[in-house]
Scaffold this active site. Structure first.
Site, PDB file in Angstrom:
ATOM      1  N   LYS A   1      12.502   3.331   5.255  1.00  0.00           N
ATOM      2  CA  LYS A   1      14.292   3.126   4.169  1.00  0.00           C
ATOM      3  C   LYS A   1      15.522   4.366   4.595  1.00  0.00           C
ATOM      4  O   LYS A   1      15.515   3.864   4.102  1.00  0.00           O
ATOM      5  CB  LYS A   1      13.191   4.493   3.326  1.00  0.00           C
ATOM      6  CG  LYS A   1      12.122   4.004   2.869  1.00  0.00           C
ATOM      7  CD  LYS A   1      11.308   5.081   1.739  1.00  0.00           C
ATOM      8  CE  LYS A   1       9.611   3.846   0.555  1.00  0.00           C
ATOM      9  NZ  LYS A   1       9.068   5.569   0.469  1.00  0.00           N
TER      10      LYS A   1
ATOM     11  N   TYR B   1      10.633  -5.815   1.413  1.00  0.00           N
ATOM     12  CA  TYR B   1      10.745  -4.545   1.908  1.00  0.00           C
ATOM     13  C   TYR B   1       8.694  -4.045   2.326  1.00  0.00           C
ATOM     14  O   TYR B   1       9.133  -3.237   2.918  1.00  0.00           O
ATOM     15  CB  TYR B   1      10.485  -4.426  -0.011  1.00  0.00           C
ATOM     16  CG  TYR B   1       9.924  -2.538  -0.135  1.00  0.00           C
ATOM     17  CD1 TYR B   1      10.708  -1.125   0.379  1.00  0.00           C
ATOM     18  CD2 TYR B   1       8.385  -1.947  -0.192  1.00  0.00           C
ATOM     19  CE1 TYR B   1       9.255  -0.114   0.237  1.00  0.00           C
ATOM     20  CE2 TYR B   1       7.453  -0.922   0.198  1.00  0.00           C
ATOM     21  CZ  TYR B   1       8.751  -0.177   0.211  1.00  0.00           C
ATOM     22  OH  TYR B   1       7.978   1.823   0.325  1.00  0.00           O
TER      23      TYR B   1
ATOM     24  N   SER C   1       7.406   4.120   5.650  1.00  0.00           N
ATOM     25  CA  SER C   1       8.412   4.998   4.613  1.00  0.00           C
ATOM     26  C   SER C   1       9.906   5.163   5.389  1.00  0.00           C
ATOM     27  O   SER C   1      10.797   5.657   4.486  1.00  0.00           O
ATOM     28  CB  SER C   1       8.249   6.027   3.585  1.00  0.00           C
ATOM     29  OG  SER C   1       7.797   5.968   2.447  1.00  0.00           O
TER      30      SER C   1
ATOM     31  N   VAL D   1       3.834   6.482   5.674  1.00  0.00           N
ATOM     32  CA  VAL D   1       1.582   6.493   5.434  1.00  0.00           C
ATOM     33  C   VAL D   1       1.515   5.945   6.928  1.00  0.00           C
ATOM     34  O   VAL D   1       0.231   6.199   6.816  1.00  0.00           O
ATOM     35  CB  VAL D   1       1.588   6.024   4.701  1.00  0.00           C
ATOM     36  CG1 VAL D   1       2.197   6.821   2.699  1.00  0.00           C
ATOM     37  CG2 VAL D   1       1.615   4.386   4.499  1.00  0.00           C
TER      38      VAL D   1
ATOM     39  N   TYR E   1       8.936  13.558   0.308  1.00  0.00           N
ATOM     40  CA  TYR E   1       8.612  13.100  -0.872  1.00  0.00           C
ATOM     41  C   TYR E   1       8.448  14.391  -1.961  1.00  0.00           C
ATOM     42  O   TYR E   1       8.721  15.409  -1.811  1.00  0.00           O
ATOM     43  CB  TYR E   1       7.220  12.577  -0.918  1.00  0.00           C
ATOM     44  CG  TYR E   1       6.733  11.385   0.354  1.00  0.00           C
ATOM     45  CD1 TYR E   1       7.340  10.230   0.213  1.00  0.00           C
ATOM     46  CD2 TYR E   1       6.174  11.550   0.817  1.00  0.00           C
ATOM     47  CE1 TYR E   1       7.210   9.602   1.115  1.00  0.00           C
ATOM     48  CE2 TYR E   1       5.913  10.752   2.393  1.00  0.00           C
ATOM     49  CZ  TYR E   1       6.555   9.793   2.073  1.00  0.00           C
ATOM     50  OH  TYR E   1       6.489   8.493   2.914  1.00  0.00           O
TER      51      TYR E   1
HETATM   52  N1  GLN Z   1       4.111   0.655   2.650  1.00  0.00           N
HETATM   53  C1  GLN Z   1       4.118   1.821   2.168  1.00  0.00           C
HETATM   54  C2  GLN Z   1       4.326   1.844   0.288  1.00  0.00           C
HETATM   55  O1  GLN Z   1       4.500   1.090  -0.355  1.00  0.00           O
HETATM   56  C3  GLN Z   1       5.489   2.965   2.204  1.00  0.00           C
HETATM   57  C4  GLN Z   1       5.114   4.507   1.715  1.00  0.00           C
HETATM   58  C5  GLN Z   1       5.373   5.356   2.640  1.00  0.00           C
HETATM   59  O2  GLN Z   1       5.477   5.351   3.132  1.00  0.00           O
HETATM   60  N2  GLN Z   1       5.476   6.834   1.706  1.00  0.00           N
HETATM   61  O3  GLN Z   1       3.101   2.253  -0.351  1.00  0.00           O
END
Ligand code: GLN
Length: 306
Positions: free
Chosen positions: A64, A189, A61, A259, A241
């Site tokens: 992002k 993505y 993430s 994650v 989050y």
């Molecule tokens: N690739 C992970 C997903 O799409 C990324 C999510 C994350 O790092 N919170 O669920």
């Protein structure tokens, strides 16, 4: 100077309170007993490192932030935020609920999965099929990490198990929230999440944001001061989050998690911080990593609310 080595030793055992992500099978293979940190000091350009600061792991993430910066560069803030919101979520990062319940016109923010996929689709709408290559070379530049690469095993694992992300993307497509082609956006993505970074490269990225959008190692501007401020304020309010509020109380420094166990923080005008420890709490944030970050923020008095 802060004793990073001691702080790593102090917090290493905390990983036992978390679990490595397993919903993406390739991430479940990662050894949880790792903790690494890198600290980029804007004052003198020195980088302090301790623990597994040079071990590569999946950015997930934290990518992002990179695509948001690229979308802002291509379209400008005004246009980007016509298609994605700036509000925090009470749901998990991959939830569809708020869009459905609120009959939303766009996803909540660029750091939950729906908003991130929509942001990636903005880049795709401008670049088309070559979007991932552009994201990769932009990531290498702003992380000052020419070895940053796409891990094929993680990418295939993400793609194979990414049905929830697909459901978010197709939901948004049905509501006209995707600017770019949905198949290319999803593939881009999955790839951007599978880029391999180190705590060191994340400290560099944090340093660019802490430095108002200018790469401190070569003084080249990436985004404007105002745009960097916007990215940092979103990291502060939504970067962890649905736990973002909790951590703005405990750790008052803009931070984004992934994650893969990464944390990237930007302490304005002072430090870029990168941390890696793969065991996560229930919200998906690195357990030992956040405790270590808290110690650093306390030790260096970095809380922006002080
Ligand atoms: N690739 C992970 C997903 O799409 C990324 C999510 C994350 O790092 N919170 O669920």
């Amino acid at each position: 100077m802060i004793q990073l080595e001691q702080l790593v030793q102090k917090n290493l055992a905390k990983e036992k309170e978390g679990k490595v992500a397993s919903y993406i099978p390739a991430l479940a293979e990662v050894n949880p007993k790792q903790l690494g940190v890198a600290l980029y000091d804007l004052d003198d350009g020195e980088i302090g490192e301790a623990g597994q600061s040079e071990v590569r792991f999946a950015i997930e993430s934290i990518s992002k932030v990179i695509t948001l910066m690229l979308a802002i560069k291509k379209m400008g803030i005004q246009e980007v935020f016509k298609h994605v919101g700036s509000r925090q979520t009470g749901f998990a990062f991959n939830s569809i609920l708020n869009m459905e319940i609120e009959k939303a016109k766009y996803p909540l923010n660029p750091f939950i999965n729906a908003g991130a996929i929509a942001t990636t689709s903005m880049v795709v709408s401008k670049t088309g099929e070559g979007a991932f290559e552009e994201i990769l070379s932009f990531a290498r530049d702003i992380c000052n990490d020419p070895n940053l690469y796409l891990d094929q095993i993680i990418y295939h694992s993400e793609r194979r198990t990414g049905n929830l992300d697909r459901s978010l993307a197709y939901y948004m497509e049905s509501k006209n929230m995707m600017l770019g082609d949905v198949v290319t956006s999803l593939d881009t993505y999955f790839k951007q999440c599978s880029m391999m970074v180190t705590a060191h490269s994340l400290a560099n990225l944090g340093a660019v944001l802490a430095n108002g959008g200018v790469k401190p190692w070569d003084n080249k501007r990436i985004i404007s001061d105002e745009e960097a401020r916007c990215v940092k304020s979103l990291m502060m309010t939504t970067g962890l989050y649905n736990q973002s509020g909790t951590y703005s109380r405990l750790i008052g420094v803009p931070t984004k998690s992934g994650v893969g166990g990464g944390l990237m923080s930007a302490a304005p005008h002072k430090y870029g911080i990168g941390i890696f420890s793969p065991a996560l709490d229930k919200a998906g944030n690195s357990v030992a990593g956040l405790d270590l970050l808290r110690d650093i923020v306390e030790g260096l008095e970095l809380d922006i609310f002080d």
